[in-house]
Scaffold this motif. Structure first.
Motif, short mmCIF file in Angstrom:
data_model
loop_
_atom_site.label_atom_id
_atom_site.label_comp_id
_atom_site.label_asym_id
_atom_site.label_seq_id
_atom_site.Cartn_x
_atom_site.Cartn_y
_atom_site.Cartn_z
N LEU A 182 97.71 7.26 20.52
CA LEU A 182 98.33 5.96 20.97
C LEU A 182 99.19 4.92 20.03
CD1 LEU A 182 95.57 4.71 23.30
CD2 LEU A 182 96.73 6.60 24.10
N LYS A 183 98.88 5.84 19.17
CA LYS A 183 99.57 4.73 17.50
C LYS A 183 98.95 3.45 18.42
CE LYS A 183 104.06 6.84 16.51
NZ LYS A 183 102.79 8.33 16.75
N GLU A 184 97.95 2.97 17.70
CA GLU A 184 97.41 1.25 18.38
C GLU A 184 96.46 1.13 17.12
OE1 GLU A 184 98.22 0.51 22.98
OE2 GLU A 184 96.28 0.44 22.15
N THR A 185 95.85 0.63 16.46
CA THR A 185 94.89 -0.24 15.45
C THR A 185 94.14 -1.20 15.78
OG1 THR A 185 95.87 1.62 14.07
CG2 THR A 185 94.08 0.12 13.59
N TYR A 186 93.27 -1.72 16.57
CA TYR A 186 92.19 -2.92 16.29
C TYR A 186 91.41 -3.14 15.39
CZ TYR A 186 93.69 -1.74 21.20
OH TYR A 186 94.63 -1.54 22.24
N LEU A 187 91.87 -4.72 14.95
CA LEU A 187 90.91 -5.40 14.16
C LEU A 187 89.87 -5.72 14.64
CD1 LEU A 187 90.06 -6.53 11.14
CD2 LEU A 187 91.48 -8.23 11.38
N TYR A 212 86.55 -11.63 17.16
CA TYR A 212 87.69 -11.01 17.78
C TYR A 212 88.12 -10.00 17.68
CZ TYR A 212 88.28 -16.43 15.82
OH TYR A 212 88.17 -18.14 16.31
N ILE A 213 88.66 -9.08 18.23
CA ILE A 213 89.84 -8.25 18.31
C ILE A 213 91.32 -8.45 18.79
CG2 ILE A 213 89.65 -6.40 19.82
CD1 ILE A 213 87.80 -5.96 21.35
N GLN A 214 91.95 -7.94 17.40
CA GLN A 214 93.10 -8.31 17.27
C GLN A 214 94.14 -6.40 17.68
OE1 GLN A 214 95.84 -10.68 16.83
NE2 GLN A 214 97.23 -9.17 17.58
N SER A 215 95.16 -6.82 18.97
CA SER A 215 95.76 -5.17 18.35
C SER A 215 97.01 -5.43 18.12
CB SER A 215 95.83 -5.64 20.26
OG SER A 215 96.80 -4.01 20.51
N ALA A 379 96.30 -12.31 13.89
CA ALA A 379 95.34 -13.79 14.69
C ALA A 379 95.05 -14.75 13.06
CB ALA A 379 94.25 -12.08 14.41
N ASN A 380 95.87 -14.60 12.94
CA ASN A 380 94.63 -16.27 11.22
C ASN A 380 93.82 -16.33 11.08
OD1 ASN A 380 97.55 -17.00 12.16
ND2 ASN A 380 97.10 -18.71 14.24
#
Ligand SMILES: CCC(=O)OC[C@H](C)CC[C@H]1O[C@H]2C[C@H]3[C@@H]4CC=C5C[C@@H](O)CC[C@]5(C)[C@H]4CC[C@]3(C)[C@H]2[C@@H]1C
Length: 420
Positions: A182-187, A212-215, A379-380
């Protein structure tokens, strides 16, 4: 007063003056778990279907939401599904939170979730977990599903301090979840927690504050935790909001979705910034059975593998035999001391097997292959050596130095051709 509560009372007195290093605590046998902390990363994926779900979510013709937003909702559902495993497993199986065995440097834990999906589209999902540091204790882990090119990697260290009635725990580290197709990463950041019920010798975990979950697509989920302890309200409560980006997250009325309920029970979801009366069920922790990891028999394990290394201690804990616990633990601790002494004499240090400590002082957004710096900035969030989820420029960042972060080494893992 029974002997158990007498030892527990003296134990409580001992932790009153406790200094923050959990491993320095000699807890009475009945509070000891026969499981090593190096096993805990398995709790990230006891719902493999939810872990892999975004791979099977496509843009539909009549969709209101962008497909990346649909993926974000699915990742939040998977994350919420991990919490009951992470924070309630011991209370469910052992009657209360227990003190895990403190892993030795280099301790390994390997396991596999076989494909139990009807469609057989999952393939196997592998877990490798390694104690990459002993002082301070840090566990690094990777959960990989090659069939769907999905990899979760992360690391965790904890610092704890006593308040009057609870043990307060701050988690260090984070997780990175990559869907390569999907070429997506999540922190994913790790929430603060506290252990309640210690005075009643029936400890249990309550999560608190935020995570937090940052896409990489921009969407961000802000999850707020609350627990009302014993006497009132519902324990294990949370409210999560998904926003287009962290700027819009400053204004709760801009939430695209609102999810609320109990992470150990039922939660519901509504579009927008309030939970509507007709909100649908988002996740029901008691409806979906967790799929336990399969671990090869102890006789097939190597000397660094957790259940083989701790087998005699674990048996002594199950037998509640304090002297034998102490005797078998001392054997392991002495072996470790000898190893460290030999390394010092040879002027060498222990080499981690599947994880590298990356110094982020010299990395920039463009040179950090994992995308972590970019996601933290979106996500600051601080990427310094502060509790997970600390905002950038927050007071807690004052004086904190740049951190190094533990990263999964795919080549070393593939070369090792480990048996699972
Ligand atoms: C007060 C000192 C003491 O030993 O009391 C004994 C009590 C059982 C409380 C202390 C222990 O409680 C355990 C709970 C453990 C956390 C549970 C879940 C997770 C999530 C996982 O993803 C990362 C690890 C983490 C944070 C565990 C860390 C270690 C904790 C706090 C154990 C305490 C020693």
């Amino acid at each position: 007063m029974s002997s158990t509560s007498a030892t527990w009372t003296s134990f409580i007195k001992s932790i009153a003056s406790y200094n923050g290093d959990l491993s320095s605590l000699t807890a009475p046998p009945f509070i000891l778990s026969p499981t090593s902390l190096v096993e805990y990363p398995q709790y990230w994926s006891e719902h493999v279907d939810l872990f892999l779900a975004p791979n099977f979510i496509r843009q539909e013709a009549n969709d209101i939401d962008a497909v990346e937003l649909k993926h974000m909702v699915a990742v939040l559902r998977w994350f919420i599904s991990t919490l009951k495993s992470q924070y309630c497993s011991r209370a469910e199986s052992l009657g209360g939170e227990k003190k895990p065995l403190n892993p030795f440097l280099g301790e390994l834990f390997l396991g596999k979730w076989t494909d139990q999906s009807a469609s057989k589209q999952h393939g196997d999902t592998l877990l490798v977990s390694e104690q990459v540091s002993h002082h301070p204790p840090i566990t690094a882990y990777a959960i990989e599903n090659k069939t769907n090119k999905t990899v979760l990697q992360g690391y965790n260290g904890v610092r704890a301090f006593m308040s009057t009635t609870a043990l307060n725990v701050r988690q260090y580290g984070h997780a990175l979840l990559e869907y390569q197709n999907l070429k997506e990463t999540y922190l994913i950041t790790l929430p603060p927690l506290h252990i309640e019920g210690i005075l009643m010798a029936a400890p249990f975990v309550e999560l608190e504050q935020k995570s937090y979950i940052q896409s990489s697509a921009g969407y961000v989920a802000v999850i707020e935790y609350s627990g009302k302890g014993y006497f009132s309200g519902k324990s294990n409560s949370f409210k999560a909001r998904i926003f287009k980006d962290i700027r819009e997250a400053q204004d709760k009325t801009k939430a695209l979705y609102t999810i609320s309920g109990q992470w150990s029970g039922v939660s519901k979801i509504s579009r927008g910034n309030t939970l509507a009366s007709d909100a649908q069920v988002f996740y029901d922790a008691n409806a979906q059975k967790a799929q336990p990891l399969s671990v090869k028999p102890i006789e097939e394990q190597g000397p660094l593998e957790s259940r083989r290394a701790w087998q005699k201690v674990a048996d002594a804990i199950r037998a509640n035999d304090y002297n034998l616990i102490h005797q078998e633990k001392s054997i392991i601790e002495n072996e470790q001391r000898e190893l460290r002494k030999k390394e010092q004499a040879d002027n060498t240090t222990w080499k981690q097997k599947f994880f590298d400590e990356i110094d982020y002082k010299s990395l920039t957004e463009d040179t950090d292959e994992t995308g972590y710096i970019k996601l933290a900035k979106m996500a600051n969030l601080s990427h310094k050596n502060v509790p997970s989820g600390t905002k950038q420029d927050s007071s807690k960042e004052q004086g904190a130095e740049e951190a190094s972060h533990w990263r999964f080494n795919q080549e070393k893992f593939d070369t090792a051709k480990l048996a699972f």
